[in-house]
Design a protein around this motif. Structure first.
Motif, short mmCIF file in Angstrom:
data_model
loop_
_atom_site.label_atom_id
_atom_site.label_comp_id
_atom_site.label_asym_id
_atom_site.label_seq_id
_atom_site.Cartn_x
_atom_site.Cartn_y
_atom_site.Cartn_z
N SER A 1 0.88 -1.26 -0.01
CA SER A 1 -0.05 0.06 0.34
C SER A 1 0.95 1.21 0.00
O SER A 1 1.78 1.39 1.00
CB SER A 1 -0.89 -0.17 1.24
N VAL A 2 0.62 2.26 -0.75
CA VAL A 2 0.97 3.47 -0.82
C VAL A 2 0.80 4.19 0.12
O VAL A 2 -0.48 4.47 0.40
CB VAL A 2 0.92 4.19 -2.12
N THR A 3 1.56 4.94 1.04
CA THR A 3 1.38 5.62 2.20
C THR A 3 1.59 7.18 1.97
O THR A 3 1.06 7.99 2.69
CB THR A 3 2.17 4.97 3.52
N VAL A 4 2.62 7.58 1.13
CA VAL A 4 2.97 8.74 1.06
C VAL A 4 2.93 9.09 -0.35
O VAL A 4 3.56 8.45 -1.29
CB VAL A 4 4.30 9.17 1.63
N LEU A 5 2.29 10.23 -1.08
CA LEU A 5 2.46 10.88 -2.31
C LEU A 5 2.77 12.42 -2.06
O LEU A 5 2.14 13.18 -1.33
CB LEU A 5 1.22 10.89 -2.96
N GLN A 6 3.89 12.78 -2.48
CA GLN A 6 4.59 14.09 -2.03
C GLN A 6 5.32 14.56 -3.41
O GLN A 6 6.23 14.12 -3.78
CB GLN A 6 5.36 14.12 -0.86
N TRP A 7 4.86 15.93 -3.85
CA TRP A 7 5.73 16.54 -4.75
C TRP A 7 6.68 17.78 -4.20
O TRP A 7 6.41 18.23 -3.08
CB TRP A 7 4.64 17.49 -5.56
N ASP A 8 7.46 17.95 -4.92
CA ASP A 8 8.63 18.96 -4.63
C ASP A 8 8.10 20.43 -4.81
O ASP A 8 7.09 20.57 -5.68
CB ASP A 8 10.01 19.05 -5.17
N PHE A 9 8.66 21.46 -4.59
CA PHE A 9 8.18 22.78 -4.79
C PHE A 9 8.40 23.21 -6.17
O PHE A 9 7.49 23.87 -6.77
CB PHE A 9 9.00 23.88 -3.84
N THR A 10 8.98 22.48 -7.07
CA THR A 10 9.02 22.77 -8.53
C THR A 10 7.92 22.12 -9.26
O THR A 10 7.78 22.45 -10.48
CB THR A 10 10.42 22.56 -9.06
N GLY A 11 7.58 21.15 -8.66
CA GLY A 11 6.73 20.37 -9.51
C GLY A 11 7.35 19.25 -10.12
O GLY A 11 6.73 18.45 -11.12
N GLU A 12 8.60 19.06 -10.15
CA GLU A 12 9.24 18.03 -11.02
C GLU A 12 9.70 16.80 -10.49
O GLU A 12 9.64 15.60 -11.18
CB GLU A 12 10.58 18.67 -11.64
N LEU A 13 9.72 16.69 -9.18
CA LEU A 13 10.04 15.27 -8.31
C LEU A 13 8.59 15.01 -7.51
O LEU A 13 8.05 15.58 -7.10
CB LEU A 13 10.88 15.58 -7.33
N LEU A 14 8.49 13.66 -7.93
CA LEU A 14 7.27 13.16 -7.01
C LEU A 14 8.06 11.85 -6.25
O LEU A 14 8.50 10.98 -6.82
CB LEU A 14 6.36 12.32 -8.04
N LEU A 15 7.54 12.15 -5.01
CA LEU A 15 8.08 11.04 -4.01
C LEU A 15 6.91 9.97 -3.53
O LEU A 15 5.78 10.44 -3.38
CB LEU A 15 8.45 11.55 -2.69
N ILE A 16 6.95 8.67 -3.64
CA ILE A 16 6.17 7.71 -3.33
C ILE A 16 6.69 6.75 -2.46
O ILE A 16 7.88 6.18 -2.75
CB ILE A 16 5.89 6.83 -4.69
N ALA A 17 6.04 6.49 -1.29
CA ALA A 17 6.64 5.70 -0.25
C ALA A 17 5.60 4.55 0.21
O ALA A 17 4.22 5.14 0.17
CB ALA A 17 7.10 6.55 0.81
N ASP A 18 5.90 3.48 0.68
CA ASP A 18 4.71 2.66 1.00
C ASP A 18 5.08 2.07 2.45
O ASP A 18 5.96 2.36 3.05
CB ASP A 18 4.83 1.28 -0.10
N GLU A 19 4.12 1.13 2.83
CA GLU A 19 4.10 0.65 3.97
C GLU A 19 5.12 -0.49 4.56
O GLU A 19 5.55 -0.77 5.41
CB GLU A 19 2.80 -0.01 4.46
N SER A 20 5.79 -0.85 3.35
CA SER A 20 6.96 -1.81 3.38
C SER A 20 8.35 -1.26 3.51
O SER A 20 9.29 -1.86 3.40
CB SER A 20 6.95 -2.85 1.92
N GLY A 21 8.48 0.21 3.59
CA GLY A 21 9.69 1.03 3.64
C GLY A 21 10.42 1.50 2.26
O GLY A 21 11.43 1.99 2.37
N TYR A 22 9.86 1.02 1.41
CA TYR A 22 10.37 1.50 -0.13
C TYR A 22 9.95 2.88 -0.45
O TYR A 22 8.82 3.47 -0.11
CB TYR A 22 9.69 0.67 -1.24
#
Length: 814
Positions: A80-101
């Motif tokens: 399960s994806v637990t985090v969806l986060q953009w950076d300030f420029t909108g160029e980078l997308l961070l995806i994190a899940d419940e398994s630590g990836y």
């Protein structure tokens, strides 16, 4: 709070019910997030492309807010994806899940539907709960004392704000801070693109001992640190706050965590009914949010059960505490100033909180503006004042499940709840994703003054803020009323024209992009949008051509060749050959390699065709009433055209094959000289051209065959179009299906695809093209003659289209 649209999957035979019954998890992995470029990212628990699939998966999709039905899958994950986060420029997308990836993605070659991994790491055995990218140190706010000033420099101020992590030379580092449910912090620094330095990572415990965390939020401190607020979920336990600093030393990274003041929700007044809520079964602290993302001193906390919920705002205030007389002076009372958390206000509702969001930007420094948006299990959406939690607007989302072929009565009624919400950066729209993986968009009231409807001064100020800060303004376009467009354009033009020449030159292209997007929202503004688009392309070609000019001896000229050319044009010479003799410059000052000139021929041809088409349009043109823009009446644009014609004339002497091609009745006719002469006469009086000039323009069709100017086909189906204002909201849309109700055909070259950047025909159905998600312009992907000049021209538009929109790769099947 108008409901703009709902986007759902294709109807299926109750497979969504099957999925919900089998994969009924306690915590949904459905999230959504909007970037500063108005690109949305959202996660689902089913495969949208394969709606009949019975396999559970956590998928992440991205789409532009202008065409949210055109989605692209970035990740299909088994956890399960637990985090969806953009950076300030909108160029980078961070995806994190419940398994630590942890995975950080970026668009490959700035193509919206092609993403690659920039960084990937794993925190073994950890459930990642929250994340935040490092702050760049750039923050621009509206100066309240001078908000009515005409100068952008005075109206908008750069607030002193330190970057999160400094590199060599105090350059801000790129990376992210992560928090897990066991109280572990992790800092990840992205590898530098210019060197071989690998990823740098460090971990540290949030507190002296590891603790269980159920909900948390991260914001930025003005001194470069992070502020974290965490809760274990137990309403009887304190809400703990921490100050976290990340430093890079040599090739290592260190994390320092410091505990700050905490508070108990039970310390709230009796009116908050916390005693009654905590007695409810399964009561927990479900959500925590800082009031602002930057330099916040207030928290909003949601404690809820199945039957009742309470939102509380706690503010960090300075308070003077009395000092005992034996510890101070006997004559005067003594006080000791300290900082304490104080309950400010609360909001109660008889349902479970499902999602909570706050404004991302504080447009005015140190002044509370914006709001808190909260959704409940009964699908009600409440927009509240940030300081008082008083209700501004309220609505309820009603979702009807879509089934295939058979009536709804044959299926068990499954309730669809709102799972996650997020506000756009300017705070004009609210994005919701529900438990059935549907997307919904709502309008929100103005962020600065929500007590009054959307006004022209407010919209102009927001557009000026976007002009200065570089933020995308699409979310504002989606909430504008058609009657406001002309007034906003006029006010924005007047404000921009009052700026110093240096400021106008710096923001000129962005200013044109904003005006073009405003004109495209109305049927009457399409001609103005085309004129402004042509002027912006002419300006870009002029800049590219002049950049090729180099003086023969740097110390022998007071002016560059481009400045000398502009000076001769300003003298009003109407003969192109005499203009060359008046320049008094050596030929080698304008000498360019012949291969370079030949590679620029299509741009030269476009400039000549533009000049000819403007003159052919003059007899039928009349000065438009009011302040509307016409390229034919723009003296600056006409003089720019004359400069380009003189330059083309010089280059034609060096390489005749690069000259524009005309089909003419008399082979001895010098079309370039004729067009230059007519333009020079038009510049003298653009509003009332003399009759002889109009007669000469009327004779042009008998002398030169008119070649229609290559115009990109703007038949793109998008939300930001004139059709949106004529629709009954909310729109019922479907993923991967263009809505017919938003189709708007301009009948521009319907049988050809035109490269809007290189100005070439690509054929009727080119196999592979880049297409702008905003204006619909196309660009070829097959490389042409690779000279340095044309390579620089292509790289100028690699990041975005000339209108500022992102590219999307379009592949046509045979």
């Amino acid at each position: 709070m108008d409901h703009i649209f709902t986007i759902s999957k294709k109807p299926s035979r109750s497979l969504n019910l099957y999925k919900q019954n089998i994969f009924n998890k306690l915590e949904k992995s459905i999230l959504c997030s909007i970037s500063s470029t108005n690109v949305i990212a959202f996660s689902t628990e089913s495969n949208i492309e394969e709606c009949n699939s019975l396999y559970w998966s956590s998928n992440v999709y991205v789409a532009d807010l202008n065409s949210p039905w055109q989605i692209h899958k970035v990740l299909s994950n088994s956890s399960s994806v637990t985090v969806l986060q953009w950076d300030f420029t909108g160029e980078l997308l961070l995806i994190a899940d419940e398994s630590g990836y942890v995975r950080i993605y970026s668009a490959k070659d700035h193509i919206l539907n092609d993403w690659n991994i920039v960084l990937q790491t794993v925190l073994q055995g950890e459930h990642i709960l929250a994340a935040a990218f490092f702050h760049s140190g750039k923050r621009i706010c509206l100066n309240v004392d001078k908000k009515d000033s005409s100068s952008y420099i005075e109206k908008f101020q750069h607030v002193k704000f330190a970057c999160s992590v400094k590199q060599f030379g105090s350059k801000p580092a790129k990376g992210a801070l992560l928090l897990t449910t066991t109280g572990m912090l992790a800092a990840v620094l992205l590898p530098q693109p210019t060197c071989q330095t690998p990823m740098i990572m460090a971990t540290e415990s949030l507190g002296p001992t590891r603790i269980f965390i159920k909900t948390a939020d991260i914001c930025y401190g003005k001194n470069g640190h992070f502020l974290l607020a965490v809760s274990s979920g137990d309403p009887s336990m304190p809400i703990q706050c921490y100050k976290v600093s990340v430093k890079k030393e040599d090739e290592k990274c260190t994390i320092k965590s410091q505990s700050l003041l905490s508070f108990f929700l039970n310390e709230a007044p009796k009116e908050a009914l916390m005693d009654q809520i905590t007695k409810e079964r399964n009561c927990s602290v479900s959500h925590i949010k800082w009031i602002m993302r930057e330099d916040a001193d207030s928290l909003v906390v949601a404690a809820s059960s199945q039957k009742m919920s309470c939102l509380q705002v706690w503010e960090l205030r300075e308070k003077a505490l009395p000092v005992h007389k034996s510890l101070g002076k006997a004559d005067t009372p003594q006080f000791f100033n300290t900082v304490l958390w104080q309950h400010q206000c609360h909001f109660q509702y008889n349902s479970l909180v499902t999602s909570l969001a706050t404004s991302k930007l504080s447009l005015m420094n140190n002044i509370s503006c914006g709001y808190v948006v909260v959704t409940f299990a009964d699908n009600s959406i409440h927009c509240l004042y940030r300081d008082t939690l008083k209700q501004i607007v309220f609505t309820t989302l009603s979702v009807v499940p879509r089934y295939l072929d058979e009536p709804n009565a044959k299926y068990q009624k499954v309730r669809t709840n709102i799972s996650s919400i997020d506000l756009s950066w300017l705070g004009n729209v609210l994005l919701c994703v529900d438990s059935d993986d549907n997307l919904h968009l709502f309008k929100l009231p103005p962020q600065i003054d929500s007590s009054v409807p959307l006004s022209v001064p407010y919209c102009t100020t927001i557009l000026e803020y976007c002009l200065v800060s570089g933020l995308d303004w699409l979310d504002l376009l989606l909430v504008l009323r058609p009657s406001m467009l002309d007034a906003i354009c006029d006010r924005l033009t007047e404000s921009f024209n009052r700026q110093p020449p240096s400021v106008q030159q710096f923001f000129h292209v962005q200013y044109l992009c904003i005006k073009i997007s405003l004109h495209r929202l109305s049927f009457q503004g399409q001609g103005k949008a085309n004129d402004l688009s042509q002027f912006m392309m002419l300006h870009s070609i002029s800049t590219a051509f002049k950049s090729l000019l180099r003086p023969s001896e740097m110390n022998s000229h007071e002016k560059s060749p481009a400045d000398s050319l502009a000076g001769v044009i300003a003298e009003g010479q109407s003969d192109v050959d005499k203009a060359l003799t008046l320049m008094h410059l050596e030929a080698k000052d304008f000498t360019v390699e012949t291969t370079t000139l030949q590679s620029l021929q299509q741009l030269i041809q476009w400039v000549a065709d533009l000049a000819l088409n403007l003159l052919l349009k003059l007899p039928d043109s009349r000065p438009a009433p009011g302040k509307s823009y016409e390229l034919l009446r723009d003296v600056k644009a006409l003089n720019m055209l004359r400069e380009m014609l003189v330059l083309i004339r010089i280059w034609g002497l060096l390489r005749p094959a690069c000259l524009p091609v005309f089909v003419k009745s008399d082979t001895n006719l010098d079309v370039l000289a004729l067009v230059f002469r007519l333009l020079s006469r038009l510049v003298q009086n653009v509003n009332e051209p003399d009759d002889t000039l109009i007669d000469d323009c009327c004779q042009l069709p008998s002398q030169v065959v008119q070649v229609p100017l290559l115009q990109p086909c703007n038949n793109r189906v998008v939300l930001g179009s004139p059709q949106l204002a004529q629709q009954i909201l909310p729109l019922q849309l479907e993923f991967n299906t263009e809505p017919e109700c938003l189709a708007y055909n301009l009948e521009n070259n319907p049988n050809q695809t035109i490269d809007a950047i290189r100005h070439l025909y690509l054929g009727k159905y080119p196999r592979k093209v880049k297409q702008c998600v905003r204006c619909g312009g196309s660009a070829g992907t097959v490389p042409v003659t690779r000279t340095a000049a044309i390579r620089a021209w292509d790289q100028r538009w690699m990041r975005s289209c000339q209108c500022g929109g992102q590219w999307r790769m379009q592949i046509f099947c045979d």
